[in-house]
Design a protein around this motif. Structure first.
Motif, PDB file in Angstrom:
ATOM      1  N   ASP A 350      25.511  28.998  61.348  1.00 13.37           N
ATOM      2  CA  ASP A 350      24.787  29.587  60.221  1.00 13.37           C
ATOM      3  C   ASP A 350      23.548  28.779  59.838  1.00 13.37           C
ATOM      4  O   ASP A 350      22.922  29.069  58.810  1.00 13.37           O
ATOM      5  CB  ASP A 350      25.720  29.677  58.996  1.00 13.37           C
ATOM      6  N   ASN A 351      23.156  27.758  60.661  1.00 10.55           N
ATOM      7  CA  ASN A 351      22.073  26.874  60.218  1.00 10.55           C
ATOM      8  C   ASN A 351      20.684  27.509  60.321  1.00 10.55           C
ATOM      9  O   ASN A 351      19.710  26.900  59.895  1.00 10.55           O
ATOM     10  CB  ASN A 351      22.108  25.528  60.955  1.00 10.55           C
ATOM     11  N   ALA A 352      20.582  28.715  60.903  1.00 14.89           N
ATOM     12  CA  ALA A 352      19.299  29.425  60.883  1.00 14.89           C
ATOM     13  C   ALA A 352      19.514  30.910  60.612  1.00 14.89           C
ATOM     14  O   ALA A 352      18.691  31.737  60.980  1.00 14.89           O
ATOM     15  CB  ALA A 352      18.567  29.233  62.205  1.00 14.89           C
ATOM     16  N   LYS A 353      20.620  31.210  59.948  1.00 11.18           N
ATOM     17  CA  LYS A 353      20.940  32.606  59.681  1.00 11.18           C
ATOM     18  C   LYS A 353      19.882  33.225  58.781  1.00 11.18           C
ATOM     19  O   LYS A 353      19.468  32.645  57.784  1.00 11.18           O
ATOM     20  CB  LYS A 353      22.314  32.707  59.026  1.00 11.18           C
ATOM     21  N   GLY A 354      19.428  34.413  59.176  1.00  9.31           N
ATOM     22  CA  GLY A 354      18.434  35.120  58.390  1.00  9.31           C
ATOM     23  C   GLY A 354      17.000  34.775  58.728  1.00  9.31           C
ATOM     24  O   GLY A 354      16.079  35.300  58.102  1.00  9.31           O
ATOM     25  N   CYS A 355      16.771  33.893  59.711  1.00  8.93           N
ATOM     26  CA  CYS A 355      15.398  33.533  60.107  1.00  8.93           C
ATOM     27  C   CYS A 355      14.830  34.636  60.995  1.00  8.93           C
ATOM     28  O   CYS A 355      14.919  34.584  62.222  1.00  8.93           O
ATOM     29  CB  CYS A 355      15.390  32.195  60.849  1.00  8.93           C
ATOM     30  N   GLY A 356      14.251  35.632  60.364  1.00  8.26           N
ATOM     31  CA  GLY A 356      13.775  36.787  61.103  1.00  8.26           C
ATOM     32  C   GLY A 356      12.287  36.791  61.312  1.00  8.26           C
ATOM     33  O   GLY A 356      11.608  35.773  61.179  1.00  8.26           O
ATOM     34  N   SER A 357      11.755  37.988  61.566  1.00 10.36           N
ATOM     35  CA  SER A 357      10.379  38.132  62.007  1.00 10.36           C
ATOM     36  C   SER A 357       9.354  37.937  60.901  1.00 10.36           C
ATOM     37  O   SER A 357       8.346  37.285  61.097  1.00 10.36           O
ATOM     38  CB  SER A 357      10.197  39.510  62.645  1.00 10.36           C
ATOM     39  N   ARG A 358       9.599  38.481  59.712  1.00  5.84           N
ATOM     40  CA  ARG A 358       8.558  38.491  58.687  1.00  5.84           C
ATOM     41  C   ARG A 358       8.963  37.736  57.426  1.00  5.84           C
ATOM     42  O   ARG A 358       8.578  38.095  56.316  1.00  5.84           O
ATOM     43  CB  ARG A 358       8.207  39.926  58.310  1.00  5.84           C
ATOM     44  N   VAL A 359       9.757  36.692  57.573  1.00  8.68           N
ATOM     45  CA  VAL A 359      10.168  35.904  56.404  1.00  8.68           C
ATOM     46  C   VAL A 359      10.050  34.420  56.723  1.00  8.68           C
ATOM     47  O   VAL A 359      10.249  33.987  57.858  1.00  8.68           O
ATOM     48  CB  VAL A 359      11.624  36.222  55.992  1.00  8.68           C
ATOM     49  N   PHE A 360       9.705  33.644  55.692  1.00  5.15           N
ATOM     50  CA  PHE A 360       9.830  32.193  55.804  1.00  5.15           C
ATOM     51  C   PHE A 360      11.298  31.844  55.574  1.00  5.15           C
ATOM     52  O   PHE A 360      11.978  32.490  54.775  1.00  5.15           O
ATOM     53  CB  PHE A 360       8.975  31.486  54.753  1.00  5.15           C
ATOM     54  N   CYS A 361      11.780  30.831  56.274  1.00  5.75           N
ATOM     55  CA  CYS A 361      13.176  30.449  56.065  1.00  5.75           C
ATOM     56  C   CYS A 361      13.287  28.929  56.035  1.00  5.75           C
ATOM     57  O   CYS A 361      12.332  28.215  56.377  1.00  5.75           O
ATOM     58  CB  CYS A 361      14.083  31.024  57.147  1.00  5.75           C
ATOM     59  N   SER A 362      14.447  28.448  55.649  1.00  3.99           N
ATOM     60  CA  SER A 362      14.687  26.999  55.553  1.00  3.99           C
ATOM     61  C   SER A 362      15.905  26.652  56.393  1.00  3.99           C
ATOM     62  O   SER A 362      17.008  26.459  55.867  1.00  3.99           O
ATOM     63  CB  SER A 362      14.906  26.592  54.089  1.00  3.99           C
ATOM     64  N   PRO A 363      15.737  26.573  57.719  1.00  5.15           N
ATOM     65  CA  PRO A 363      16.880  26.283  58.593  1.00  5.15           C
ATOM     66  C   PRO A 363      17.370  24.847  58.422  1.00  5.15           C
ATOM     67  O   PRO A 363      16.658  23.974  57.935  1.00  5.15           O
ATOM     68  CB  PRO A 363      16.314  26.501  59.998  1.00  5.15           C
ATOM     69  N   ILE A 364      18.598  24.627  58.814  1.00  5.47           N
ATOM     70  CA  ILE A 364      19.180  23.282  58.819  1.00  5.47           C
ATOM     71  C   ILE A 364      18.981  22.716  60.218  1.00  5.47           C
ATOM     72  O   ILE A 364      19.487  23.247  61.203  1.00  5.47           O
ATOM     73  CB  ILE A 364      20.670  23.328  58.466  1.00  5.47           C
ATOM     74  N   TYR A 365      18.224  21.611  60.305  1.00  8.08           N
ATOM     75  CA  TYR A 365      17.906  21.031  61.615  1.00  8.08           C
ATOM     76  C   TYR A 365      18.958  20.006  62.024  1.00  8.08           C
ATOM     77  O   TYR A 365      19.517  19.318  61.171  1.00  8.08           O
ATOM     78  CB  TYR A 365      16.515  20.393  61.579  1.00  8.08           C
ATOM     79  N   PRO A 366      19.199  19.861  63.332  1.00  5.71           N
ATOM     80  CA  PRO A 366      18.621  20.658  64.415  1.00  5.71           C
ATOM     81  C   PRO A 366      19.219  22.058  64.461  1.00  5.71           C
ATOM     82  O   PRO A 366      20.376  22.262  64.096  1.00  5.71           O
ATOM     83  CB  PRO A 366      18.995  19.858  65.676  1.00  5.71           C
ATOM     84  N   VAL A 367      18.413  23.011  64.938  1.00  5.66           N
ATOM     85  CA  VAL A 367      18.831  24.407  65.020  1.00  5.66           C
ATOM     86  C   VAL A 367      19.409  24.664  66.411  1.00  5.66           C
ATOM     87  O   VAL A 367      18.679  24.652  67.402  1.00  5.66           O
ATOM     88  CB  VAL A 367      17.639  25.352  64.762  1.00  5.66           C
ATOM     89  N   ARG A 368      20.726  24.895  66.470  1.00  2.00           N
ATOM     90  CA  ARG A 368      21.315  25.212  67.772  1.00  2.00           C
ATOM     91  C   ARG A 368      20.716  26.498  68.321  1.00  2.00           C
ATOM     92  O   ARG A 368      20.359  26.589  69.492  1.00  2.00           O
ATOM     93  CB  ARG A 368      22.831  25.355  67.667  1.00  2.00           C
ATOM     94  N   GLY A 369      20.636  27.508  67.464  1.00  5.33           N
ATOM     95  CA  GLY A 369      20.061  28.771  67.900  1.00  5.33           C
ATOM     96  C   GLY A 369      20.814  29.374  69.062  1.00  5.33           C
ATOM     97  O   GLY A 369      22.044  29.425  69.094  1.00  5.33           O
ATOM     98  N   ILE A 370      20.058  29.811  70.071  1.00  5.85           N
ATOM     99  CA  ILE A 370      20.621  30.493  71.238  1.00  5.85           C
ATOM    100  C   ILE A 370      21.197  29.530  72.263  1.00  5.85           C
ATOM    101  O   ILE A 370      21.811  29.933  73.247  1.00  5.85           O
ATOM    102  CB  ILE A 370      19.506  31.359  71.889  1.00  5.85           C
ATOM    103  N   CYS A 371      21.028  28.230  72.052  1.00  3.57           N
ATOM    104  CA  CYS A 371      21.367  27.231  73.071  1.00  3.57           C
ATOM    105  C   CYS A 371      22.872  27.018  73.216  1.00  3.57           C
ATOM    106  O   CYS A 371      23.642  27.323  72.301  1.00  3.57           O
ATOM    107  CB  CYS A 371      20.695  25.903  72.736  1.00  3.57           C
TER     108      CYS A 371
END
Length: 471
Positions: A350-371
């Motif tokens: 959930d550390n980058a949940k909601g980080c979409g195309s047209r919004v600024f977001c505040s992810p928790i780093y490091p971002v695992r993402g798709i990795c």
């Protein structure tokens, strides 16, 4: 648009079923290293060149029998490997036993499956390998001393009459001492002969109170000194020591040796030249079983191939948030929207949940993402750290973004599958601060050797390279 994506998904799904990151369809050759389709050994370089050296076999080694050496693929060409360990297997599928007419070797194989020629090769190769230095060499201090000797004639200073003093040979070959003094406008030369007698002469022709007169007198005195061998009497010796820190010369006797250069970079001696050492590894993604080459660059460990995980979560506008570029996941990996690269759906974390195309977001780093687990999507600074380590220099360009020059990605193992593409853009987890629709993209340009940092639209598909989490 959806039909195009559907076609792309079919290709990628097949690639995922095969469970290999960068291999095409076909039967697996059990004699091949790690299932790459390469033989364990070949007869000669001509035969080796028939096997392509591309992203699918980067870091793999093949033994060349007639040279008794392992050769390794850097993603573009075959080079003499630093690892000269003889292959333990001499598979009957190895093409090194073929003759030029295509027939098999008539030598009988031993009970363990190896022929007598294999045994000879193994022994010879082992001897060659054992002679290579195994320690990591460090720069050595070399001191070079340069000395300069000054004779009496060259030590004379035009404006200092006290330096007009030398010993030269007279007409009989004996030493005669010359001393020059000034009395008003006159130049006085005193000559002391070898028997101890002295003779002084006054030269009024030189006006020693004028610059021109001093110049004429000086040239005459210096000529008198040199014509009589006055410089044979060295009156001063100056020595300068230069301390040089460098690795020993790279030559055939230490071919394959590893070293640390003066910049602290690990290097390897190959072809009489110290070259950057590329330390490859591998990563298996537990989600789909795909295996990727990895490379250590400084203290960072990067994927040396593009990620090929099928993240098929749809968006409001697209069939999926990841696609196969030009229907070729095997070569290019998959390309992802930024929302997919960040795992905005929260499939893994959930550390980058909601980080979409047209919004600024505040992810928790490091971002695992798709990795894969234990790896993450690199941020802007992590790419920059890697570029600085390999010697890149920064040039500002119109105060927009940055350009990093002197970057040859092949030299440090960050091999890129251009295949006709002039610029290759990788996504980062760092957003721009001027537009919510952009993240920073790292653009590797094919020529010249440079990388640019620009805003990358979040709604476009781009490849991903993952970086390993810090311990």
């Amino acid at each position: 648009m959806k039909n195009t994506f559907a076609k792309m998904f079919t290709v990628c799904t097949l690639a995922g079923v095969l469970g290999a990151a960068f291999i095409g369809c076909g039967d697996d050759d059990s004699s091949s290293p790690k299932g790459t389709g390469l033989p364990a050994k070949v007869a000669d370089m001509e035969e080796l060149e028939t096997y392509g050296c591309g992203m699918d076999v980067i870091g793999e080694k093949v033994y060349v029998v007639d040279l008794e050496l392992n050769y390794e693929c850097d993603g573009e060409k075959w080079f003499k490997s630093y690892d000269q360990t003889r292959p333990s297997s001499t598979s009957t599928k190895s093409s090194s036993s073929k003759k030029s007419d295509g027939s098999s070797d008539s030598k009988a194989a031993d009970k363990d499956g190896s022929s007598s020629s294999d045994a000879t090769t193994s022994s010879s190769s082992a001897k060659s390998s054992s002679s290579r230095p195994t320690e990591i060499l460090e720069p050595e201090i070399t001191v070079n001393e340069t000395c300069t000797e000054v004779g009496a004639c060259d030590a004379m200073v035009k404006t200092d009459i006290s330096t007009w003093h030398f010993v030269r040979k007279d007409n009989f070959g004996d030493d005669a001492e010359y001393t020059y003094t000034v009395d008003g406008k006159d130049l006085i030369v005193t000559i002391k002969s070898a028997d101890g007698s002295t003779d002084s002469k006054t030269y009024s022709m030189y006006n020693m109170e004028s610059e021109a007169g001093v110049e004429m007198a000086f040239n005459a005195a210096k000529s008198t000194c040199k014509n009589g061998g006055g410089n044979d009497n060295v009156i001063s010796k100056t020595c300068v020591k230069d301390t040089i820190l460098a690795l020993p010369e790279c030559k055939s006797s230490i071919d394959g040796a590893l070293g640390i250069d003066t910049a602290g970079i690990k290097v390897i001696c190959q072809e009489n030249e110290w070259k950057r050492y590329i330390e490859y590894g591998s990563l298996t993604d537990a989600r789909d079983g795909q295996t990727y080459k990895t490379v250590k660059i400084g203290e960072q460990i990067w994927m040396a191939q593009n990620l090929n995980y099928a993240y098929l979560v749809p968006t409001d506008e697209e069939d999926s948030s990841s696609i196969c570029y030009e229907d070729n996941c095997a070569l290019f990996g998959r390309h992802y929207l930024w929302s997919a690269a960040m795992d905005s759906a929260g499939v893994f974390t959930d550390n980058a949940k909601g980080c979409g195309s047209r919004v600024f977001c505040s992810p928790i780093y490091p971002v695992r993402g798709i990795c894969p687990e234990g790896w993450h999507l690199p941020d802007f600074q992590e790419f920059e750290t890697m570029l600085f380590f390999v010697g890149a220099k920064v040039e500002n360009y119109k105060n927009i973004g940055e350009i990093y020059v002197n970057v040859n990605h092949r030299e440090f193992g960050f091999t890129i599958p251009y295949d006709g593409i002039s610029v290759y853009r990788y996504l980062t987890s760092t957003e721009t601060d001027y537009d919510e629709g952009f993240t920073f993209g790292v653009n590797f340009e094919r020529a010249p050797d440079k990388v640019t940092m620009w805003g990358a639209p979040k709604n476009r598909f781009n490849p991903v390279r993952c970086i390993k989490d810090s311990d």
